[in-house]
Design an enzyme around this catalytic site. Structure first.
Site, mmCIF file in Angstrom:
data_model
loop_
_atom_site.group_PDB
_atom_site.id
_atom_site.type_symbol
_atom_site.label_atom_id
_atom_site.label_comp_id
_atom_site.label_asym_id
_atom_site.label_seq_id
_atom_site.Cartn_x
_atom_site.Cartn_y
_atom_site.Cartn_z
ATOM 1 N N ALA A 152 -1.894 -9.203 14.842
ATOM 2 C CA ALA A 152 -0.695 -9.519 14.051
ATOM 3 C C ALA A 152 0.201 -8.299 13.811
ATOM 4 O O ALA A 152 1.325 -8.250 14.299
ATOM 5 C CB ALA A 152 -1.114 -10.154 12.724
ATOM 6 N N GLU A 153 -0.311 -7.282 13.113
ATOM 7 C CA GLU A 153 0.571 -6.182 12.697
ATOM 8 C C GLU A 153 1.273 -5.496 13.860
ATOM 9 O O GLU A 153 2.491 -5.260 13.819
ATOM 10 C CB GLU A 153 -0.236 -5.126 11.922
ATOM 11 C CG GLU A 153 -0.786 -5.636 10.611
ATOM 12 C CD GLU A 153 -1.507 -4.551 9.820
ATOM 13 O OE1 GLU A 153 -0.972 -3.439 9.687
ATOM 14 O OE2 GLU A 153 -2.614 -4.810 9.325
ATOM 15 N N ARG A 184 7.439 11.090 -9.842
ATOM 16 C CA ARG A 184 7.854 10.264 -8.703
ATOM 17 C C ARG A 184 9.335 10.433 -8.395
ATOM 18 O O ARG A 184 9.750 10.417 -7.244
ATOM 19 C CB ARG A 184 7.531 8.796 -8.998
ATOM 20 C CG ARG A 184 7.826 7.904 -7.791
ATOM 21 C CD ARG A 184 7.220 6.545 -7.905
ATOM 22 N NE ARG A 184 8.073 5.650 -8.663
ATOM 23 C CZ ARG A 184 7.792 4.369 -8.894
ATOM 24 N NH1 ARG A 184 6.663 3.859 -8.461
ATOM 25 N NH2 ARG A 184 8.614 3.616 -9.588
ATOM 26 N N GLU A 203 12.244 -3.328 -5.357
ATOM 27 C CA GLU A 203 11.471 -2.614 -6.380
ATOM 28 C C GLU A 203 10.212 -3.367 -6.825
ATOM 29 O O GLU A 203 9.359 -2.808 -7.501
ATOM 30 C CB GLU A 203 12.350 -2.213 -7.586
ATOM 31 C CG GLU A 203 13.096 -3.329 -8.270
ATOM 32 C CD GLU A 203 14.331 -3.796 -7.494
ATOM 33 O OE1 GLU A 203 14.684 -3.205 -6.458
ATOM 34 O OE2 GLU A 203 14.912 -4.796 -7.933
ATOM 35 N N HIS A 257 2.509 -5.532 5.785
ATOM 36 C CA HIS A 257 1.420 -5.735 4.825
ATOM 37 C C HIS A 257 0.341 -6.602 5.483
ATOM 38 O O HIS A 257 0.665 -7.605 6.124
ATOM 39 C CB HIS A 257 1.957 -6.410 3.557
ATOM 40 C CG HIS A 257 0.890 -6.606 2.525
ATOM 41 N ND1 HIS A 257 0.433 -5.569 1.737
ATOM 42 C CD2 HIS A 257 0.154 -7.697 2.201
ATOM 43 C CE1 HIS A 257 -0.534 -6.023 0.951
ATOM 44 N NE2 HIS A 257 -0.725 -7.313 1.207
ATOM 45 N N ILE A 307 4.131 3.461 -3.755
ATOM 46 C CA ILE A 307 5.073 2.413 -4.169
ATOM 47 C C ILE A 307 6.413 3.085 -4.473
ATOM 48 O O ILE A 307 6.460 4.106 -5.171
ATOM 49 C CB ILE A 307 4.519 1.639 -5.389
ATOM 50 C CG1 ILE A 307 3.306 0.806 -4.942
ATOM 51 C CG2 ILE A 307 5.591 0.741 -5.999
ATOM 52 C CD1 ILE A 307 2.604 0.047 -6.042
#
Ligand code: GAR
Length: 205
Positions: A183-184, A69, A151, A113, A96
């Site tokens: 919404a989004e 990563r 984080e 989200h 992530i």
């Protein structure tokens, strides 16, 4: 004339939230920002096509090309810096982000989200799984959240939220569609403009 905030939108999939941002900018509503780059971790993401159609430069940093990563994120940081990016919008970006990346762009990364945080969020809650979990729990109201990214997965300060009522006959798919449309696609562009406005004020301080 103001120098607009240079935005990179990070994507992994279909890119309907990216489309909402593109349409918002095309309608002249993104007054303090400009979408300067669309970066995908997946070369096959349809979102890249949407960017090309809108004549927005694209970049692919394929997670599979990197052993770990850290190397993957270092390459993303390099591309973002090379393009002078000041604000990063995660719009269906399914990786992530680690501490180093989050610290490099502290208070300059926002994410959409598909639930009302702090419900149905954190590691493992993404895409359709979020709506499956909401229906399984039996909640009667869900929605979407735009928040700053740190984080802690889905752990940063909330910028905007919008609620959506759940219907008795909802499936995860029908709920996902309504949460996006009601919404989004509304709060993500509005939040982008809000944060760009704040960032411009910080520049002039
Ligand atoms: C959206 O519903 C977004 O909120 C979600 O993935 C979908 C991407 O759709 N993101 C997450 O679950 C992040 N935790 P899109 O590619 O059509 O914008």
């Amino acid at each position: 004339m103001i120098q607009k905030i240079k935005i990179a939108v990070l994507v992994s999939g279909g890119g309907t939230n990216l489309q909402a941002l593109i349409d918002f900018e095309a309608a002249g509503k993104l007054k303090h920002g400009e979408i300067s780059l669309v970066l995908s971790n997946k070369p096959e993401a349809f979102a890249l096509k949407r960017a090309e159609n809108a004549h927005i430069p694209t970049a692919v940093v394929n997670r599979k090309d990197f052993a770990n990563r850290e190397d993957f994120e270092n390459e993303m940081i390099r591309v973002l810096e090379q393009n002078g990016i000041e604000l990063i919008i995660l719009a269906g970006f399914m990786c992530i982000l680690g501490e180093k990346f989050c610290k490099r762009f502290a208070d300059r990364i926002i994410n959409v989200h598909p639930s009302l945080i702090p419900s149905f969020c954190g590691a493992g809650y993404y895409g359709l799984h979020v709506h499956e979990a909401a229906l399984a729990y039996g909640v009667k109201v869900t929605g979407a959240t735009v928040h700053f990214v740190n984080e802690i997965p889905d752990g940063g300060k909330i910028i905007m939220q919008k609620a959506v009522k759940i219907r008795d006959d909802d499936t995860p798919e029908s709920l996902q569609k309504r949460v996006m449309a009601e919404a989004e696609w509304i709060i993500l562009p509005a939040s982008a403009e809000k944060v760009c406005t704040q960032l411009i004020k910080c520049r002039t301080k």
